[in-house]
Design a protein around this motif. Structure first.
Motif, PDB file in Angstrom:
ATOM      1  N   ASP A   1      15.654  -8.646  11.535  1.00  0.00           N
ATOM      2  CA  ASP A   1      16.073  -9.169  10.242  1.00  0.00           C
ATOM      3  C   ASP A   1      15.139  -8.720   9.125  1.00  0.00           C
ATOM      4  OD1 ASP A   1      14.069 -10.659  11.510  1.00  0.00           O
ATOM      5  OD2 ASP A   1      14.479 -12.418  10.240  1.00  0.00           O
ATOM      6  N   LEU A   2      13.835  -8.701   9.426  1.00  0.00           N
ATOM      7  CA  LEU A   2      12.874  -8.227   8.416  1.00  0.00           C
ATOM      8  C   LEU A   2      12.989  -6.713   8.214  1.00  0.00           C
ATOM      9  CD1 LEU A   2       9.658 -10.267   9.334  1.00  0.00           C
ATOM     10  CD2 LEU A   2      11.387 -10.767   7.596  1.00  0.00           C
ATOM     11  N   ALA A   3      13.367  -5.998   9.289  1.00  0.00           N
ATOM     12  CA  ALA A   3      13.525  -4.545   9.159  1.00  0.00           C
ATOM     13  C   ALA A   3      14.673  -4.186   8.220  1.00  0.00           C
ATOM     14  CB  ALA A   3      13.749  -3.911  10.533  1.00  0.00           C
ATOM     15  N   GLU A   4      15.615  -5.117   8.011  1.00  0.00           N
ATOM     16  CA  GLU A   4      16.736  -4.864   7.114  1.00  0.00           C
ATOM     17  C   GLU A   4      16.473  -5.392   5.704  1.00  0.00           C
ATOM     18  OE1 GLU A   4      19.234  -3.045   8.014  1.00  0.00           O
ATOM     19  OE2 GLU A   4      18.492  -2.889  10.076  1.00  0.00           O
ATOM     20  N   SER A   5      15.349  -6.080   5.498  1.00  0.00           N
ATOM     21  CA  SER A   5      15.038  -6.673   4.195  1.00  0.00           C
ATOM     22  C   SER A   5      14.314  -5.649   3.312  1.00  0.00           C
ATOM     23  CB  SER A   5      14.163  -7.917   4.374  1.00  0.00           C
ATOM     24  OG  SER A   5      13.657  -8.364   3.136  1.00  0.00           O
ATOM     25  N   ARG A   6      14.887  -5.399   2.129  1.00  0.00           N
ATOM     26  CA  ARG A   6      14.267  -4.438   1.223  1.00  0.00           C
ATOM     27  C   ARG A   6      12.882  -4.896   0.798  1.00  0.00           C
ATOM     28  NH1 ARG A   6      17.214  -2.755  -4.346  1.00  0.00           N
ATOM     29  NH2 ARG A   6      18.798  -2.140  -2.812  1.00  0.00           N
ATOM     30  N   LEU A   7      12.731  -6.191   0.515  1.00  0.00           N
ATOM     31  CA  LEU A   7      11.456  -6.720   0.040  1.00  0.00           C
ATOM     32  C   LEU A   7      10.366  -6.563   1.101  1.00  0.00           C
ATOM     33  CD1 LEU A   7       9.673  -8.259  -1.944  1.00  0.00           C
ATOM     34  CD2 LEU A   7      10.583 -10.402  -0.983  1.00  0.00           C
ATOM     35  N   TRP A   8      10.660  -7.052   2.329  1.00  0.00           N
ATOM     36  CA  TRP A   8       9.629  -7.028   3.353  1.00  0.00           C
ATOM     37  C   TRP A   8       9.287  -5.613   3.807  1.00  0.00           C
ATOM     38  CZ3 TRP A   8       6.395 -10.725   4.167  1.00  0.00           C
ATOM     39  CH2 TRP A   8       6.753 -12.036   3.864  1.00  0.00           C
ATOM     40  N   VAL A   9      10.269  -4.751   3.862  1.00  0.00           N
ATOM     41  CA  VAL A   9       9.998  -3.358   4.225  1.00  0.00           C
ATOM     42  C   VAL A   9       9.111  -2.706   3.157  1.00  0.00           C
ATOM     43  CG1 VAL A   9      11.044  -1.065   4.473  1.00  0.00           C
ATOM     44  CG2 VAL A   9      12.025  -3.013   5.662  1.00  0.00           C
ATOM     45  N   THR A  10       9.381  -2.981   1.889  1.00  0.00           N
ATOM     46  CA  THR A  10       8.576  -2.412   0.810  1.00  0.00           C
ATOM     47  C   THR A  10       7.144  -2.923   0.878  1.00  0.00           C
ATOM     48  OG1 THR A  10      10.528  -2.253  -0.606  1.00  0.00           O
ATOM     49  CG2 THR A  10       8.375  -2.155  -1.685  1.00  0.00           C
ATOM     50  N   VAL A  11       6.980  -4.251   1.109  1.00  0.00           N
ATOM     51  CA  VAL A  11       5.631  -4.815   1.191  1.00  0.00           C
ATOM     52  C   VAL A  11       4.858  -4.200   2.355  1.00  0.00           C
ATOM     53  CG1 VAL A  11       4.317  -6.916   1.636  1.00  0.00           C
ATOM     54  CG2 VAL A  11       6.267  -6.977   0.056  1.00  0.00           C
ATOM     55  N   ALA A  12       5.522  -4.135   3.529  1.00  0.00           N
ATOM     56  CA  ALA A  12       4.844  -3.566   4.701  1.00  0.00           C
ATOM     57  C   ALA A  12       4.522  -2.082   4.488  1.00  0.00           C
ATOM     58  CB  ALA A  12       5.723  -3.742   5.941  1.00  0.00           C
ATOM     59  N   ALA A  13       5.408  -1.341   3.824  1.00  0.00           N
ATOM     60  CA  ALA A  13       5.154   0.077   3.553  1.00  0.00           C
ATOM     61  C   ALA A  13       3.936   0.250   2.646  1.00  0.00           C
ATOM     62  CB  ALA A  13       6.387   0.710   2.919  1.00  0.00           C
ATOM     63  N   ILE A  14       3.806  -0.633   1.651  1.00  0.00           N
ATOM     64  CA  ILE A  14       2.638  -0.570   0.762  1.00  0.00           C
ATOM     65  C   ILE A  14       1.362  -0.796   1.556  1.00  0.00           C
ATOM     66  CG2 ILE A  14       1.464  -1.749  -1.141  1.00  0.00           C
ATOM     67  CD1 ILE A  14       4.224  -2.259  -2.367  1.00  0.00           C
ATOM     68  N   VAL A  15       1.405  -1.777   2.472  1.00  0.00           N
ATOM     69  CA  VAL A  15       0.226  -2.054   3.301  1.00  0.00           C
ATOM     70  C   VAL A  15      -0.128  -0.836   4.160  1.00  0.00           C
ATOM     71  CG1 VAL A  15      -0.665  -3.478   5.168  1.00  0.00           C
ATOM     72  CG2 VAL A  15       0.650  -4.534   3.308  1.00  0.00           C
ATOM     73  N   TRP A  16       0.898  -0.231   4.780  1.00  0.00           N
ATOM     74  CA  TRP A  16       0.642   0.940   5.623  1.00  0.00           C
ATOM     75  C   TRP A  16       0.029   2.088   4.811  1.00  0.00           C
ATOM     76  CZ3 TRP A  16      -0.196   0.478  10.351  1.00  0.00           C
ATOM     77  CH2 TRP A  16       0.600  -0.262  11.226  1.00  0.00           C
ATOM     78  N   ILE A  17       0.595   2.379   3.654  1.00  0.00           N
ATOM     79  CA  ILE A  17       0.083   3.493   2.832  1.00  0.00           C
ATOM     80  C   ILE A  17      -1.353   3.225   2.407  1.00  0.00           C
ATOM     81  CG2 ILE A  17       0.358   4.719   0.643  1.00  0.00           C
ATOM     82  CD1 ILE A  17       3.363   4.361   0.915  1.00  0.00           C
ATOM     83  N   ALA A  18      -1.634   1.974   2.007  1.00  0.00           N
ATOM     84  CA  ALA A  18      -2.996   1.624   1.610  1.00  0.00           C
ATOM     85  C   ALA A  18      -3.966   1.765   2.779  1.00  0.00           C
ATOM     86  CB  ALA A  18      -3.034   0.207   1.057  1.00  0.00           C
ATOM     87  N   LEU A  19      -3.546   1.326   3.962  1.00  0.00           N
ATOM     88  CA  LEU A  19      -4.403   1.420   5.139  1.00  0.00           C
ATOM     89  C   LEU A  19      -4.683   2.880   5.503  1.00  0.00           C
ATOM     90  CD1 LEU A  19      -5.896   0.079   7.493  1.00  0.00           C
ATOM     91  CD2 LEU A  19      -3.722   0.049   8.757  1.00  0.00           C
ATOM     92  N   LEU A  20      -3.643   3.706   5.495  1.00  0.00           N
ATOM     93  CA  LEU A  20      -3.821   5.117   5.841  1.00  0.00           C
ATOM     94  C   LEU A  20      -4.660   5.844   4.796  1.00  0.00           C
ATOM     95  CD1 LEU A  20      -0.220   5.898   7.101  1.00  0.00           C
ATOM     96  CD2 LEU A  20      -2.288   5.623   8.478  1.00  0.00           C
ATOM     97  N   THR A  21      -4.500   5.472   3.543  1.00  0.00           N
ATOM     98  CA  THR A  21      -5.337   6.059   2.493  1.00  0.00           C
ATOM     99  C   THR A  21      -6.803   5.739   2.739  1.00  0.00           C
ATOM    100  OG1 THR A  21      -3.540   5.881   0.883  1.00  0.00           O
ATOM    101  CG2 THR A  21      -5.767   6.149   0.009  1.00  0.00           C
ATOM    102  N   ALA A  22      -7.074   4.498   3.152  1.00  0.00           N
ATOM    103  CA  ALA A  22      -8.458   4.109   3.450  1.00  0.00           C
ATOM    104  C   ALA A  22      -9.014   4.915   4.626  1.00  0.00           C
ATOM    105  CB  ALA A  22      -8.520   2.614   3.741  1.00  0.00           C
ATOM    106  N   ILE A  23      -8.187   5.128   5.665  1.00  0.00           N
ATOM    107  CA  ILE A  23      -8.641   5.916   6.823  1.00  0.00           C
ATOM    108  C   ILE A  23      -8.983   7.340   6.393  1.00  0.00           C
ATOM    109  CG2 ILE A  23      -7.905   6.916   9.019  1.00  0.00           C
ATOM    110  CD1 ILE A  23      -6.284   4.387   9.520  1.00  0.00           C
ATOM    111  N   CYS A  24      -8.121   7.941   5.589  1.00  0.00           N
ATOM    112  CA  CYS A  24      -8.388   9.305   5.108  1.00  0.00           C
ATOM    113  C   CYS A  24      -9.620   9.346   4.215  1.00  0.00           C
ATOM    114  CB  CYS A  24      -7.179   9.839   4.341  1.00  0.00           C
ATOM    115  SG  CYS A  24      -5.720  10.089   5.373  1.00  0.00           S
ATOM    116  N   TYR A  25      -9.858   8.257   3.492  1.00  0.00           N
ATOM    117  CA  TYR A  25     -11.003   8.210   2.585  1.00  0.00           C
ATOM    118  C   TYR A  25     -12.316   8.163   3.351  1.00  0.00           C
ATOM    119  CZ  TYR A  25     -13.829   6.753  -1.414  1.00  0.00           C
ATOM    120  OH  TYR A  25     -14.772   6.683  -2.399  1.00  0.00           O
ATOM    121  N   VAL A  26     -12.291   7.535   4.534  1.00  0.00           N
ATOM    122  CA  VAL A  26     -13.518   7.411   5.331  1.00  0.00           C
ATOM    123  C   VAL A  26     -14.032   8.772   5.765  1.00  0.00           C
ATOM    124  CG1 VAL A  26     -14.421   6.561   7.521  1.00  0.00           C
ATOM    125  CG2 VAL A  26     -13.068   5.060   6.062  1.00  0.00           C
TER     126      VAL A  26
END
Length: 850
Positions: A113-138
């Protein structure tokens, strides 16, 4: 990073599991059973472009890849568009990768149900991008370590899936199963050219990413060779993996439009998650493996996102270094040694685009993902053509160079160009293609994929004048400050070449000059102001003007450099005072380093006097033997730095000698300065070839590709004046000698057919000789030279310069020089080691040539 880590980076950046999950269904819908061969056909242009990357990287390892290479091959405008295409593709795909990872994360924990939610998918995508950016920054080492583990698990799961699917097809086949057929690998059975084009373009997308190995070449061991090997190995491994998985998945699920069929529109954007449970079964082990497959697709998306940030940040870093984007993007973290603004900025740009497009329309976001293929084809095609043009001067050197630097990259570029044009204006432009259509003025309804993809590239065109303005301004200034046409000289034949640096900051401070001097002598100059851009060009213009003024004063080369050194110091002092930098620093610290070589050649005596500032030397080629020599001139410090005094050295040059003056930029591609100088001497040894051909040959051999630094070459082939062109007399300090030299002058002018100038010339000679006898004494030497003007020179042993003045009405003398100045075109004084020479020039009558 070594070869293994580079291969891992290339494979991980493509995201094999994610790419197959998102693309295989689209391929089947478009081309049917020929999906496996289409994935393999897409390998061909990828391999060809991989060779282009390999050859360009071997010549110039730079993390800017397409941006840097296209700039060097075609100029900053084309290079900017190549870099912009890469930025567009990477930022858009980052948005998609973030969404895929978010949706799969929710499915992994059973929250469909959350996988079909535009809001929750967008929030989780932002978290993933931020996390991966931090990994690349290290740092790159940590990123590579993470990728090694993720990729190994991903490849293992894809292999298990492919093997399990094929085993079930032939052991216990499901209702949808079909046996593998040779027709699947026949491209001529694809329904249409349109279907083949869209299929190959989708296939290009699943291979895209192997070039990450080149984007991180500055952190790679043997950066010129390892990335090239890694790229070729990555594409071959992807070919095997994609061929195996696409064939096994198609054999197991079939191409039906319902259920688990690959042609089912409901599964087109994610075929692997639906196939996992069907292939592995419903047992506990099967459920575990199916969950692992979903996990691998999510990890694949995350790995691809991480390795997308790496090349994106480094491309922006290179663009910042070359002044194509703001300089702050070139900042490197002191501890992690990663691009600070490049990494964080691109992560932030991806998040901003995700929020914007998600809030605007999901359909636009879907079409923007399809349009990534256009940016990829544009970027890769440009790289293929850049490789051919970059190496155009060495293609005939060997068959290997012709094939790997010319034929293969050129074919890759043509294929990518064809795909780009056909997909943009035929396939994607169809209003029925994709999820959106736009009614464009004068054009009508157009597919949203073409609008988004072509529009994103056109934004780069709009930004082009802004980002290349600095380069264009510096180049225009530099060109305006250099001599446009070298005037013909009696003393020597001259030709020159100037190659501006090809980076975004544009030209630097190299200059050359040919300065006509009194007595048919000529001054030859090359110089180099350290740095690039407007500041270096402006400093060069000031110094070149100053040197011309000093040279026309007939100063010796060492005296010219001494006074030019004062001008350079004054320039640096004024610049520092204007910026208000506090206490005045030592001279060497505030100076802009300037090297200069100044030579004066006299065609009457054959002597050449030279002086240098900095580590800059000429090459002299003997006309009889072709042997090249690099005369060791007395050392002198760079201008503006201070130190040892400058000294002149005298050379005797036989007629036809070739003297080459050049800046260090001409030798930048050579293994060493000595090796480059030796090669230049060999290239100039053929004395029978025209001077312009020798100049072109030297530049082509020493700089086969574009250059990092400005390069200047000035060639001069010396001449001696014919004995019939001048006459000279030596006189004692006796007033009676004035009459004899007047008689000799008249006779010589009669022999030259210059009777019209006899009266004024005799008056000039008698006035100058009389003054020398009265104020200096003997001996006195008089010389007449018939060249483009009539030159009269009177040499004595005095060291005081006569001054032109207006005599008062009651003065008995003082009118001689005033009369001479009225009757001549120019006049002046130059000093010699034994005295001075007063010279005059008169314009020849129109009927007389030089």
């Amino acid at each position: 990073m070594g070869l293994f880590s580079s291969v891992v980076m290339g494979l991980a950046s493509t995201g094999p599991a994610y790419s197959l999950a998102a693309t295989l269904g689209i391929l089947v819908v478009g081309v049917g059973l020929q999906a496996p061969i289409v994935t393999m056909l897409a390998f061909v242009p990828m391999l060809l472009i991989a060779y282009a990357y390999r050859e360009l990287n071997a010549s110039n390892a730079d993390c800017g890849t397409t941006f840097t290479w296209a700039t060097r091959a075609f100029g900053p405008r084309t290079g900017w568009m190549g870099g912009w295409g890469l930025i567009v593709a990477n930022v858009v795909v980052m948005v998609n990768l973030g969404e895929i990872a978010a949706a799969y994360a929710f499915r992994l924990v059973g929250r469909d149900d959350l996988a079909e939610s535009r809001l929750w998918v967008t929030v989780a995508a932002i978290v993933w991008i931020a996390l991966l950016t931090a990994i690349c920054y290290v740092g790159i080492e940590f990123s590579a370590a993470v990728q090694r583990w993720l990729l190994c698990l991903e490849v293992l799961m894809l292999f298990l899936f492919a093997v399990a699917a094929l085993v079930k097809v032939y052991v216990s086949p499901p209702p949808t199963a079909i046996h593998v057929s040779a027709s699947w690998f026949n491209p001529f059975e694809v329904p249409s050219l349109t279907a083949l084009t869209s299929g190959v373009l989708a296939g290009v997308f699943i291979y895209w990413g192997w070039d990450t190995a080149f984007s991180v070449n500055e952190e790679t061991v043997d950066s010129r060779r390892v990335p090239g090997r890694a790229a070729v190995m990555s594409t071959v491994l992807l070919l095997v993996m994609y061929g195996l998985v696409s064939t096994s998945a198609q054999a197991f699920a079939g191409v039906g439009t319902s259920g688990i069929g690959l042609g089912n529109p409901g599964n087109s954007d994610d075929v692997l998650s639906g196939l996992g449970e069907a292939v592995f079964g419903s047992s506990d082990t099967g459920l575990l493996l199916s969950r692992l497959l979903i996990l691998m697709v999510m990890i694949s998306a995350l790995a691809s996102a991480e390795t997308t940030i790496l090349p994106l940040a480094r491309t922006v870093l290179s663009m910042a270094v070359h002044k194509a984007v703001p300089a702050r993007f070139a900042r490197i973290h002191r501890r992690f040694l990663t691009p600070t603004w490049g990494t964080v900025g691109m992560g932030a740009a991806s998040i901003a685009l995700l929020v914007l497009m998600t809030s605007f329309s999901r359909n636009v976001l879907a079409d923007s993902i399809d349009s990534v293929g256009l940016a990829i084809a544009f970027q890769y095609g440009l790289t293929g053509f850049a490789c051919v043009w970059y190496h155009r001067r060495v293609l005939t050197r060997s068959v290997k160079d012709l094939v790997f630097k010319g034929v293969l990259p050129g074919l890759g570029g043509l294929i990518m160009l064809s795909l780009f044009l056909y997909a943009t204006f035929v396939v994607y432009a169809n209003p029925g293609y994709g999820t959106t259509a736009v009614d464009l003025p004068l054009i009508g309804p157009t597919g949203g994929v073409t609008v988004v993809g072509l529009g994103a590239l056109l934004i780069g065109v709009v930004l082009l004048p802004v980002v290349t303005r600095g380069h264009a301004t510096a180049l225009k200034l530099q060109r305006s400050l250099l001599p446009r046409n070298l005037p013909p000289q009696s003393a020597c034949e001259v030709t020159s070449r100037y190659l501006p640096a090809d980076n975004g900051s544009g030209v630097g401070g190299d200059w050359f000059d040919v300065i006509p001097l009194s007595g048919t002598r000529v001054g030859l100059v090359v110089g180099d102001v350290l740095g690039h851009g407007l500041r270096a060009a402006a400093t060069m213009g000031r110094l070149r003007t100053g040197l011309r003024v000093l040279a026309r004063l007939d100063l010796a080369p060492d005296e010219v450099l001494t006074r030019l050194d004062d001008l350079a110091e004054q320039t640096a002092h004024e610049r520092e005072a204007a910026h208000g930098r506090g206490p005045v620093r030592p001279r060497a610290e505030r100076a802009m380093e300037v090297t200069c070589l100044y030579a004066v050649y006299d065609p009457v005596s054959g002597h050449c006097s030279l002086a240098r500032a900095g580590d800059i030397l000429p090459v002299v080629v003997d006309p009889a033997t072709g042997a090249a020599d690099c005369p060791q001139l007395p050392p002198g410090p760079p201008l503006g730095v201070g130190g040892l005094p400058y000294q002149s050295a005298d050379l005797r040059l036989t007629p036809g000698s070739l003297i080459a003056l050049f800046t260090d930029g001409l030798l930048q591609a050579a293994a060493s300065h000595d090796a480059g100088t030796a090669l230049l001497g060999r290239l100039l040894a053929d004395r029978r070839r025209p001077l312009k051909e020798l100049c072109d040959q030297a530049v082509a051999a020493l700089l086969p590709g574009p250059v990092d630094e400005d390069a200047t070459l000035l060639l001069a082939r010396t001449r001696m004046l014919d004995r019939a062109q001048f006459a000279q007399w030596e006189l004692p300090a006796d007033p009676a000698a004035v009459a004899s030299v007047r008689t000799g002058t008249g006779k010589q002018l009669d022999d030259w057919g210059l009777d019209d100038l006899a009266f004024t010339t005799e008056l000039i000679v008698s006035e100058l000789v009389t003054n020398a006898i009265r104020y200096v004494g003997g001996p006195i030497e008089v010389r007449l030279i018939r060249d483009r003007t009539l030159i009269c020179e009177v040499c004595d042993r005095g060291h005081t310069s006569p001054n032109l003045r207006h005599a008062a009405s009651d003065d008995e003398g003082g009118r001689g020089l005033f009369i001479i100045a009225q009757m001549t075109h120019r006049w002046g004084t130059r000093y010699t080691p034994t005295g001075k020479i007063i010279w005059t020039e008169q314009t020849l009558p129109p009927s007389h040539g030089p």
